[in-house]
Enzyme design. Structure first.
Site, short mmCIF file in Angstrom:
data_model
loop_
_atom_site.label_atom_id
_atom_site.label_comp_id
_atom_site.label_asym_id
_atom_site.label_seq_id
_atom_site.Cartn_x
_atom_site.Cartn_y
_atom_site.Cartn_z
N GLU A 80 7.41 0.39 -3.52
CA GLU A 80 7.03 1.29 -2.43
C GLU A 80 7.90 2.55 -2.43
O GLU A 80 9.11 2.49 -2.54
CB GLU A 80 7.15 0.57 -1.09
CG GLU A 80 6.22 -0.61 -0.93
CD GLU A 80 4.74 -0.24 -0.99
OE1 GLU A 80 4.42 0.96 -0.80
OE2 GLU A 80 3.91 -1.13 -1.23
N CYS A 143 6.29 -5.29 6.38
CA CYS A 143 6.84 -4.80 5.11
C CYS A 143 7.39 -3.39 5.28
O CYS A 143 8.51 -3.09 4.86
CB CYS A 143 5.76 -4.84 4.03
SG CYS A 143 5.28 -6.52 3.59
N HIS A 167 6.22 -5.12 -3.33
CA HIS A 167 5.17 -6.04 -2.94
C HIS A 167 4.81 -6.93 -4.12
O HIS A 167 4.81 -6.47 -5.27
CB HIS A 167 3.92 -5.27 -2.50
CG HIS A 167 3.88 -4.98 -1.04
ND1 HIS A 167 3.88 -3.71 -0.52
CD2 HIS A 167 3.83 -5.82 0.03
CE1 HIS A 167 3.84 -3.77 0.81
NE2 HIS A 167 3.79 -5.04 1.16
#
Length: 207
Positions: A80, A143, A167
Site C-alpha cells: 500500500e 487496514c 495486503h
C-alpha cells in the site's frame, strides 16, 4: 537487539480465519537482517488498534513496523502506498463500531505515505517468483486505520523507523471453502509463499 513490529489481524466479517495472524505468529521471534521480529495479533477493532499500537511502538522502538491485512479477491501481495485520515467502515468492526467519514486523528495530516520502498519491495518479490504489485488504496476499514495509526504515531514521536502495509490474498483452504459454499472462485496464496514474501518485504525495507 533492535526489533521489527509485525502485525496481523484476527478473523472478521465472513472470514473465519485470517492468514495475516498465521504469518505474524510463525515469524515471531525470528531474526531477519539482524533484527528480531515481534509478531502481534490485533482484533479487527479500531479501539484496540488506537489503544495498543502506539504503546507497542513506544515500548519496542522498532526499526520497522509492517502491518499485514487480508484482502479477499486480491491475487498477489499488494504494497500500500498511502493511508488516509478517514474511518468509513463498510461493516462494524469487532467492537461493533461503524464510523462514517470520521477522522482517525482530528489533529493529524490528511494522509500519510508508506515509508518503506514499495517499488523496490515489489521488484524484490517478483524476482523471487512471488506475485506482487503496488496498491494506491488501503480502503477505509481497519487496514487503512492501522497503517495510518502506525505512520502518524511514528511521525509524532520522531522515531527513526519505517512503516508500511501489505495486503495478502485468501489461503487455498479459504478459497476452497468459498467455492463449496458459494460456487465462487477466489484467488489464493499458500501460507508458505506468504511467509517467504513477508520476509522479503522486511529484508528489503531494512536496506
Amino acid at each position: 537487539m533492535s526489533q521489527i513490529l509485525l502485525t496481523g489481524f484476527g478473523p472478521y466479517g465472513k472470514e473465519r480465519t485470517n492468514p495475516t495472524w498465521e504469518v505474524a505468529k510463525l515469524l515471531n521471534g525470528k531474526t531477519v537482517g539482524g533484527y528480531k521480529i515481534r509478531g502481534v495479533r490485533f482484533r479487527v477493532s479500531a479501539k484496540e488498534v488506537s489503544r495498543k499500537l502506539p504503546h507497542l511502538i513506544d515500548m519496542l522502538q522498532p526499526k520497522l513496523v509492517l502491518n499485514l491485512g487480508l484482502a479477499p479477491g486480491r491475487m498477489d501481495l499488494t504494497l500500500e502506498r498511502v493511508a488516509l485520515n478517514v474511518a468509513d467502515f463498510p461493516i462494524p468492526d469487532a467492537s461493533r463500531h461503524k464510523p462514517v467519514d470520521a477522522p482517525i486523528d482530528p489533529t493529524g495530516p490528511p494522509a500519510c505515505f508508506a515509508t518503506i520502498p514499495i517499488k523496490k519491495v515489489v521488484k524484490a518479490l517478483l524476482a523471487k517468483g512471488i506475485p506482487a504489485s503496488v496498491s494506491n488504496t488501503a480502503g477505509t476499514y481497519l487496514c487503512n486505520f492501522i497503517l495510518y495509526t502506525s505512520l502518524n504515531h511514528i511521525a509524532k514521536i520522531g522515531l527513526r523507523a519505517r512503516a508500511g502495509f501489505a495486503h495478502v490474498p485468501n489461503l487455498p483452504s479459504q478459497a476452497a471453502e468459498k467455492f463449496l459454499k458459494e460456487r465462487t472462485q477466489t484467488p489464493s496464496m499458500s501460507l508458505e509463499t506468504m511467509l517467504k514474501g513477508t520476509e522479503i518485504i522486511i529484508r528489503t525495507s531494512l536496506v
